[in-house]
Design a protein around this motif. Structure first.
Motif, PDB file in Angstrom:
ATOM      1  N   ILE A   9       0.821  -1.211   0.000  1.00 54.51           N
ATOM      2  CA  ILE A   9       0.000   0.000   0.000  1.00 54.51           C
ATOM      3  C   ILE A   9       0.857   1.265   0.000  1.00 54.51           C
ATOM      4  CG2 ILE A   9      -1.665   1.372   1.359  1.00 54.51           C
ATOM      5  CD1 ILE A   9      -2.913  -1.226   2.321  1.00 54.51           C
ATOM      6  N   ASP A  10       0.570   2.153  -0.932  1.00 55.94           N
ATOM      7  CA  ASP A  10       1.130   3.506  -0.903  1.00 55.94           C
ATOM      8  C   ASP A  10       0.052   4.406  -0.309  1.00 55.94           C
ATOM      9  OD1 ASP A  10       1.978   6.103  -1.349  1.00 55.94           O
ATOM     10  OD2 ASP A  10       2.000   5.960  -3.535  1.00 55.94           O
ATOM     11  N   LEU A  11       0.238   4.782   0.958  1.00 46.44           N
ATOM     12  CA  LEU A  11      -0.727   5.650   1.622  1.00 46.44           C
ATOM     13  C   LEU A  11      -0.233   7.081   1.399  1.00 46.44           C
ATOM     14  CD1 LEU A  11      -3.205   5.752   3.559  1.00 46.44           C
ATOM     15  CD2 LEU A  11      -1.619   5.520   5.454  1.00 46.44           C
ATOM     16  N   ALA A 155      10.199   2.646   3.541  1.00 46.98           N
ATOM     17  CA  ALA A 155      10.427   4.036   3.137  1.00 46.98           C
ATOM     18  C   ALA A 155      10.048   4.203   1.659  1.00 46.98           C
ATOM     19  CB  ALA A 155      11.882   4.420   3.352  1.00 46.98           C
ATOM     20  N   GLU A 156       9.358   5.278   1.351  1.00 55.21           N
ATOM     21  CA  GLU A 156       8.879   5.499  -0.020  1.00 55.21           C
ATOM     22  C   GLU A 156      10.002   5.467  -1.064  1.00 55.21           C
ATOM     23  OE1 GLU A 156       6.475   9.027   0.337  1.00 55.21           O
ATOM     24  OE2 GLU A 156       5.015   7.952   1.567  1.00 55.21           O
ATOM     25  N   PRO A 157      11.133   6.160  -0.842  1.00 56.75           N
ATOM     26  CA  PRO A 157      12.173   6.112  -1.877  1.00 56.75           C
ATOM     27  C   PRO A 157      12.713   4.702  -2.092  1.00 56.75           C
ATOM     28  CG  PRO A 157      12.939   7.282   0.071  1.00 56.75           C
ATOM     29  CD  PRO A 157      11.469   7.089   0.239  1.00 56.75           C
ATOM     30  N   TYR A 178      13.723  11.368  -6.756  1.00 62.53           N
ATOM     31  CA  TYR A 178      13.126  12.707  -6.771  1.00 62.53           C
ATOM     32  C   TYR A 178      11.615  12.517  -6.752  1.00 62.53           C
ATOM     33  CZ  TYR A 178      11.986  17.341  -8.831  1.00 62.53           C
ATOM     34  OH  TYR A 178      11.483  18.592  -9.097  1.00 62.53           O
ATOM     35  N   ASP A 179      10.977  12.832  -5.639  1.00 67.56           N
ATOM     36  CA  ASP A 179       9.536  12.557  -5.471  1.00 67.56           C
ATOM     37  C   ASP A 179       8.766  13.870  -5.304  1.00 67.56           C
ATOM     38  OD1 ASP A 179       6.980  11.825  -4.706  1.00 67.56           O
ATOM     39  OD2 ASP A 179       7.625  10.359  -3.206  1.00 67.56           O
ATOM     40  N   PHE A 180       8.072  14.250  -6.363  1.00 65.41           N
ATOM     41  CA  PHE A 180       7.305  15.496  -6.353  1.00 65.41           C
ATOM     42  C   PHE A 180       5.824  15.099  -6.463  1.00 65.41           C
ATOM     43  CE2 PHE A 180       7.237  19.998  -8.495  1.00 65.41           C
ATOM     44  CZ  PHE A 180       6.825  20.552  -7.292  1.00 65.41           C
TER      45      PHE A 180
END
Ligand code: ADP
Ligand code: MG
Length: 589
Positions: A9-11, A155-157, A178-180
Motif C-alpha cells: 500500500i502507498d498511503l 520508506a517510499e524512496p 526525486y519525489d514530487f
C-alpha cells in the motif's frame, strides 16, 4: 483462500494505491470504476456516513468543512506541531489523523478484497523516509484500526527504487529518488549496501507540491475574469479542480481550453492557457525542489557524477518542465521506465511479495550461488556448504574450543569465496554456550541445512549437554544478486594467491602458538634432563618469524618443523616422567 497474501500500500498525501503479487507479478488493483488510484480524501457526512476517495473528493466543493484531505501531514504529530493548518477541524468531526487514515486503508482493503474475492489482513505500507517513530507508529496504528497487521513499514524512496528494479544494480550503487507529489517534495539519496538500500540523505519540503502549482494557476485564471467577484470557498474548489485538470493536460498538450460554465451562477469562464504560461508559474516551485536536491547531495557528500541513477516519482514529475530541470540539475537522463505515480505502490507490492514468498519463483535459484560456512579460529573461512550445491541440502562439522576456560563459541555464518572470514559477507551470528573446560574439550557440532524455500537453518549442538542453538537465515543464503556473485568470485580469483598464502600463514601461526605454549609449559619441568639449548634456539627462531610479521609461511613452517623435531625428545621424556609418577603413586611410593 491464501492466508499468506500481503498487500502493498502507498498511503499517499494526495493519492493512495493498493496492490498484490499475482502469479509472480506485482499488480495494482482497481476499484469498481477501474481506478487504481484513490484520492486520500475522507468525507464525514453530517448524518454520520463516511465516504472515501473520488466520492469524498466531490464533496470538497459542496461540503468543504467536513471533507478531510492531506491528513498525512498531521499523522503522528501533536496538535500544533504540524507546519500546516488544515481548513477543517478534526475535533469537530470527532476523529483523529490515525482514524482518518484508517478509513482510507479500510477502503483500500475493500478494493483489494473485492478484486481478489477473498479477505486479506496483512500489508506492507510505505511512509516518507523522514517520518519519525511517532509518525510510523501512528501509521501502523491506523492500519490496525483498519483490520490490517503491518508486516513492514517501508520508506517510499526505497519502495520506488525497488519498483525500478534498482536493487539489481549491485553493491555501492547510488540512486537519487526525486519525489514530487501533490503536497510534498522529497529527495532521497540511497546507496545499496549488503543488498539493502541505505538512505544516505533526505531533504525536501512538506509544503511544496503540485497543489502550489494549482493555486498559482487558479490565481492566474481568476485574473482573467472579466467580472468582479467576492471570494467564495465553494467556488474555489471548482476553480482548483479545473486548474488541476488543465495542468495535467498541459503535460501532454501545448495548450488547453479552460471552460467553467456559470461558475458563479451567472458568469461563464473561458480561456486558453499555453504550456509556456503554466511553466512560468510553476518555475519558482520547481526551482525550490532543485535547491533541495543540491542540499541532499551536499549532505551525502556526493556530486551528481557519483550517482548511478536518478528516478522520478510522484504525479508532478509528469510535467515536462520538471523533467527538464531534473535532467539539467543532475546532468543525466532520468529513468522514466515506471509510472511515477505508481512506483511507490509497486515497490510496496514487491516488498510484500518477497515477504510472503509470492515472488520466490522469480528470485530463488536452486543452487547456492556462493559458499556458506563459519569463521574458525584465526579468522579463517571454514566452508560447510560449497558454492553451487543444489538445494535442499545439509552438511555439518564438529568444532572445539580454542582456549581453556572458554564458555561459549561465537558462530559467524559467512557467505563468500574468500579464504579469510573478514573478506566474506556475514549473514548472521549466534553465541553457543558450553561448559568451560580445557582447550579442545568442548564438542560443538554445527549443521547447516537449506530447505526448498532457500531458508538456511544453522544448528549448533553442544554434544556434552545435548543443548541446541538454532539460527534461521531467510533467503539471503540462496537469493543473491548475480552481479554480487560475480563480484565475489572475481575477487576470490584475483586474490587467490594472497588469500592462500594468508591461510597457510594463519595455520602455521596457530601451530607455532601451540608448540610455543607446550614448550613454555614443559621446559621448567624437565630441568637439565634434555638439551634445552637446542629447544630454546628453535623456539626463538619461531618467535622471530612471528614477530617480524612478514607472513612468510614457508619460513615459519620450516621453523615449526625444527622446533617440533627438537621437542620430540621432550615429549617422550614428559610422557615417561608422567608414567613414572603415576606408577609411583600406584605403588604408594
Ligand atoms: P502524493 O504522493 O502526494 O499522494 P501523487 O504522486 O499522486 O501524490 O501526485 C499527485 C500530484 O501529481 C497532484 O498535484 C497532481 O495534480 C499531480 N499530477 C498528476 N498527474 C499529473 C500530470 N499528468 N501532469 C502534472 N501533474 C500531475
Ligand atoms: Mg507519494
Amino acid at each position: 483462500m491464501d492466508n499468506n497474501l500481503i498487500l502493498g500500500i502507498d498511503l499517499g498525501t494526495t493519492n493512495s494505491l493498493v496492490g498484490v503479487v499475482d502469479a509472480g507479478f506485482p499488480i495494482l488493483l482497481a476499484d469498481k470504476n477501474g481506478e487504481r488510484s484513490t484520492p486520500s480524501v475522507v468525507h464525514y457526512g453530517s448524518g454520520g456516513h463516511i465516504t472515501v476517495g473520488t466520492a469524498a473528493r466531490r464533496q470538497q466543493v459542496l461540503d468543504s468543512a467536513r471533507t478531510v484531505f492531506s491528513v498525512k501531514r498531521l499523522i503522528g504529530r501533536r496538535p500544533g506541531e504540524s507546519d500546516w493548518e488544515p481548513p477543517y477541524d478534526l475535533r469537530v468531526l470527532g476523529t483523529t489523523p490515525s482514524k482518518v487514515s484508517a478509513e482510507i486503508l479500510k477502503h483500500l482493503k475493500q478494493v483489494a478484497e473485492d478484486s481478489l474475492g477473498q479477505n486479506v489482513s496483512r500489508a506492507v505500507i510505505t511512509v516518507p523516509a523522514f517520518f519519525n517513530d511517532a509518525q510510523r507508529a501512528a501509521t501502523k496504528h491506523a492500519a490496525e484500526l483498519a483490520g490490517l497487521s503491518v508486516d513492514r513499514i517501508l520508506a517510499e524512496p526505497t519502495a520506488a527504487a525497488l519498483a525500478y528494479g534498482l536493487d539489481q544494480l549491485g553493491e555501492r550503487k547510488r540512486v537519487a529518488v526525486y519525489d514530487f507529489g501533490g503536497g510534498t517534495f522529497d529527495i532521497s539519496i540511497l546507496e545499496m549496501r549488503d543488498g539493502v538500500f541505505q538512505v544516505l540523505s533526505t531533504a525536501g519540503d512538506t509544503q511544496l507540491g503540485g497543489d502550489d502549482i494549482d493555486a498559482a494557476l487558479v490565481r492566474y485564471l481568476k485574473s482573467k475574469r472579466d467580472w468582479t467577484a467576492a471570494e467564495d470557498v465553494a467556488q474555489d474548489a471548482a476553480w482548483t479542480e479545473a486548474a488541476e485538470r488543465a495542468k495535467r493536460q498541459l503535460s501532454t498538450h501545448d495548450s488547453v481550453e479552460v471552460i467553467l460554465p456559470f461558475i458563479d451562477g451567472s458568469h461563464s469562464f473561458h480561456v486558453v492557457v499555453e504550456r509556456a504560461e503554466l511553466e512560468q508559474m510553476a518555475r519558482p516551485f520547481v526551482d525550490r525542489t532543485i535547491k533541495h536536491c543540491q542540499r541532499a547531495l551536499h549532505d551525502a557528500k556526493l556530486n551528481v557524477e557519483d550517482l548511478d541513477e536518478v528516478i522520478l516519482v510522484g504525479g508532478s514529475t509528469r510535467m515536462p518542465l520538471v523533467r527538464q530541470r531534473v535532467r539539467d540539475a543532475f546532468k543525466t537522463e532520468p529513468n522514466l521506465s515506471q509510472n511515477p505515480d505508481e512506483a511507490v505502490a509497486k515497490g510496496a507490492v514487491i516488498q510484500a511479495g518477497i515477504l510472503s514468498g509470492a515472488l520466490r519463483q522469480m528470485i530463488l535459484l536452486d543452487v547456492t550461488p556462493l559458499s556458506l560456512g563459519i569463521e574458525t579460529f584465526g579468522g579463517l573461512m571454514n566452508i560447510i556448504i560449497p558454492r553451487n550445491s543444489t538445494i535442499p541440502c545439509k552438511a555439518g562439522e564438529m568444532f572445539t574450543n580454542a582456549v581453556a576456560g572458554q564458555e561459549s563459541m561465537l558462530i559467524r555464518v559467512l557467505q563468500g569465496e574468500r579464504e579469510l572470514a573478514k573478506d566474506n559477507w556475514e549473514l548472521g551470528r549466534v553465541e553457543v554456550p558450553f561448559p568451560s573446560g580445557a582447550k579442545g574439550t568442548a564438542r560443538v557440532g554445527v549443521q547447516f541445512s537449506i530447505d526448498a524455500d532457500g531458508i538456511l537453518s544453522v544448528l549448533a549442538r553442544d554434544t556434552a549437554t545435548g543443548k541446541d542453538t538454532v539460527l534461521e537465515i531467510q533467503n539471503t543464503a540462496v537469493d543473491v544478486d548475480d552481479s554480487r556473485v560475480e563480484e565475489m568470485i572475481n575477487a576470490s580469483v584475483e586474490h587467490a594467491l594472497d588469500d592462500m598464502n594468508e591461510r597457510i600463514w594463519t595455520e602455521a601461526k596457530m601451530k607455532s602458538e601451540e608448540l610455543l605454549a607446550a614448550v613454555d609449559e614443559a621446559l621448567p619441568l624437565v630441568g637439565d634432563a634434555v638439551d634445552t639449548g637446542a629447544i630454546r634456539r628453535a623456539s626463538s627462531a619461531v618467535r622471530e618469524i612471528l614477530e617480524a610479521e612478514l607472513h612468510d609461511a614457508t619460513a615459519l613452517k620450516r621453523a615449526n618443523a625444527t622446533l617440533d623435531d627438537v621437542t620430540q625428545s621432550l615429549a617422550v621424556l614428559l610422557v615417561e616422567r608422567a608414567m613414572e609418577e603415576a606408577l609411583d603413586r600406584k605403588l604408594g611410593l
